[in-house]
Design a protein around this motif. Sequence first.
Motif, PDB file in Angstrom:
ATOM      1  N   GLY A   8       0.815  -1.212   0.000  1.00  0.00           N
ATOM      2  CA  GLY A   8       0.000   0.000   0.000  1.00  0.00           C
ATOM      3  C   GLY A   8       0.847   1.260   0.000  1.00  0.00           C
ATOM      4  N   PHE A   9       1.902   1.249   0.788  1.00  0.00           N
ATOM      5  CA  PHE A   9       2.792   2.412   0.842  1.00  0.00           C
ATOM      6  C   PHE A   9       3.449   2.650  -0.518  1.00  0.00           C
ATOM      7  CE2 PHE A   9       6.800   4.573   1.662  1.00  0.00           C
ATOM      8  CZ  PHE A   9       6.386   5.613   2.481  1.00  0.00           C
ATOM      9  N   LEU A  10       3.983   1.583  -1.115  1.00  0.00           N
ATOM     10  CA  LEU A  10       4.657   1.723  -2.405  1.00  0.00           C
ATOM     11  C   LEU A  10       3.692   2.137  -3.512  1.00  0.00           C
ATOM     12  CD1 LEU A  10       7.102  -1.329  -2.320  1.00  0.00           C
ATOM     13  CD2 LEU A  10       7.649   1.100  -2.023  1.00  0.00           C
ATOM     14  N   TRP A  62      -8.807   0.642   0.030  1.00  0.00           N
ATOM     15  CA  TRP A  62      -8.399  -0.204  -1.092  1.00  0.00           C
ATOM     16  C   TRP A  62      -9.497  -0.285  -2.149  1.00  0.00           C
ATOM     17  CZ3 TRP A  62      -3.831  -1.965  -2.674  1.00  0.00           C
ATOM     18  CH2 TRP A  62      -2.765  -1.879  -1.777  1.00  0.00           C
ATOM     19  N   ALA A  63     -10.736  -0.255  -1.740  1.00  0.00           N
ATOM     20  CA  ALA A  63     -11.837  -0.244  -2.712  1.00  0.00           C
ATOM     21  C   ALA A  63     -11.822   1.049  -3.523  1.00  0.00           C
ATOM     22  CB  ALA A  63     -13.178  -0.428  -2.007  1.00  0.00           C
ATOM     23  N   LEU A  64     -11.519   2.167  -2.878  1.00  0.00           N
ATOM     24  CA  LEU A  64     -11.396   3.431  -3.600  1.00  0.00           C
ATOM     25  C   LEU A  64     -10.269   3.348  -4.629  1.00  0.00           C
ATOM     26  CD1 LEU A  64     -12.039   6.486  -4.003  1.00  0.00           C
ATOM     27  CD2 LEU A  64     -10.262   6.907  -2.295  1.00  0.00           C
ATOM     28  N   SER A 100      -5.647  -2.980 -11.000  1.00  0.00           N
ATOM     29  CA  SER A 100      -7.029  -3.268 -10.615  1.00  0.00           C
ATOM     30  C   SER A 100      -7.139  -4.644  -9.975  1.00  0.00           C
ATOM     31  CB  SER A 100      -7.952  -3.194 -11.835  1.00  0.00           C
ATOM     32  OG  SER A 100      -7.969  -1.903 -12.371  1.00  0.00           O
ATOM     33  N   ALA A 101      -6.437  -5.612 -10.545  1.00  0.00           N
ATOM     34  CA  ALA A 101      -6.462  -6.963  -9.987  1.00  0.00           C
ATOM     35  C   ALA A 101      -5.832  -6.996  -8.592  1.00  0.00           C
ATOM     36  CB  ALA A 101      -5.743  -7.931 -10.920  1.00  0.00           C
ATOM     37  N   VAL A 106      -6.439  -7.325  -2.678  1.00  0.00           N
ATOM     38  CA  VAL A 106      -6.157  -6.763  -1.344  1.00  0.00           C
ATOM     39  C   VAL A 106      -7.447  -6.295  -0.670  1.00  0.00           C
ATOM     40  CG1 VAL A 106      -4.900  -4.974  -0.084  1.00  0.00           C
ATOM     41  CG2 VAL A 106      -3.798  -6.169  -1.971  1.00  0.00           C
ATOM     42  N   THR A 107      -8.376  -5.733  -1.440  1.00  0.00           N
ATOM     43  CA  THR A 107      -9.667  -5.327  -0.866  1.00  0.00           C
ATOM     44  C   THR A 107     -10.389  -6.529  -0.280  1.00  0.00           C
ATOM     45  OG1 THR A 107      -9.865  -3.509  -2.447  1.00  0.00           O
ATOM     46  CG2 THR A 107     -11.882  -4.226  -1.356  1.00  0.00           C
ATOM     47  N   LEU A 108     -10.418  -7.636  -1.019  1.00  0.00           N
ATOM     48  CA  LEU A 108     -11.061  -8.856  -0.516  1.00  0.00           C
ATOM     49  C   LEU A 108     -10.341  -9.419   0.696  1.00  0.00           C
ATOM     50  CD1 LEU A 108     -11.954 -10.588  -3.888  1.00  0.00           C
ATOM     51  CD2 LEU A 108     -13.523  -9.495  -2.272  1.00  0.00           C
ATOM     52  N   TRP A 109      -9.019  -9.318   0.700  1.00  0.00           N
ATOM     53  CA  TRP A 109      -8.239  -9.787   1.845  1.00  0.00           C
ATOM     54  C   TRP A 109      -8.599  -8.991   3.098  1.00  0.00           C
ATOM     55  CZ3 TRP A 109      -4.431  -7.725   5.069  1.00  0.00           C
ATOM     56  CH2 TRP A 109      -3.696  -8.645   5.817  1.00  0.00           C
ATOM     57  N   TRP A 110      -8.678  -7.649   2.958  1.00  0.00           N
ATOM     58  CA  TRP A 110      -9.044  -6.819   4.100  1.00  0.00           C
ATOM     59  C   TRP A 110     -10.497  -7.063   4.506  1.00  0.00           C
ATOM     60  CZ3 TRP A 110      -6.260  -4.814   7.674  1.00  0.00           C
ATOM     61  CH2 TRP A 110      -4.968  -4.399   7.417  1.00  0.00           C
ATOM     62  N   ALA A 111     -11.362  -7.294   3.545  1.00  0.00           N
ATOM     63  CA  ALA A 111     -12.774  -7.570   3.879  1.00  0.00           C
ATOM     64  C   ALA A 111     -12.863  -8.855   4.704  1.00  0.00           C
ATOM     65  CB  ALA A 111     -13.596  -7.692   2.616  1.00  0.00           C
ATOM     66  N   ARG A 112     -12.072  -9.825   4.357  1.00  0.00           N
ATOM     67  CA  ARG A 112     -12.052 -11.084   5.133  1.00  0.00           C
ATOM     68  C   ARG A 112     -11.566 -10.827   6.564  1.00  0.00           C
ATOM     69  NH1 ARG A 112     -13.927 -16.090   4.318  1.00  0.00           N
ATOM     70  NH2 ARG A 112     -12.562 -17.684   5.107  1.00  0.00           N
ATOM     71  N   ARG A 113     -10.540  -9.994   6.680  1.00  0.00           N
ATOM     72  CA  ARG A 113     -10.026  -9.652   8.022  1.00  0.00           C
ATOM     73  C   ARG A 113     -11.039  -8.838   8.815  1.00  0.00           C
ATOM     74  NH1 ARG A 113      -4.549  -9.859   9.637  1.00  0.00           N
ATOM     75  NH2 ARG A 113      -5.065  -8.097  10.944  1.00  0.00           N
TER      76      ARG A 113
END
Length: 117
Positions: A8-10, A62-64, A100-101, A106-113
């Motif tokens: 995310g930072f990079l 991440w969704a944004l 986009s992929a 990553v959005t799905l990963w965070w949603a799971r968390r």
Amino acid sequence: MISVRILGFLLGLLLIAGELARWWGNAMGLPKALDDVIAGAILLLLAVLGGRIAPALHVAGWALFTGVMLTTLVINLDAWMWDAGKARAGLYAAALSLLSAVGAIVTLWWARRAGGK
């Protein structure tokens, strides 16, 4: 989680730097860069704050980012198909597809968390 924060930072840093370099010296193009700069700044903020904020905010950030990349992808795909004068539209489309992929994963990963199913 640390690798997602580094990613995310990079990505945030590259997005901001890329847009500023692209529109440097052209004040009329600044509004076109605003959505990318905001998405990049949010990714930077999320990476820095990390675990101190709720996972749902990471999902939103991440969704944004993913939405901005998808929107830009559609614009570039349209130019690639219908505007032969736009240089490197195919290269941009490939890069934006990858971003986009990555953003969607990553959005799905965070949603799971965050507790989503």
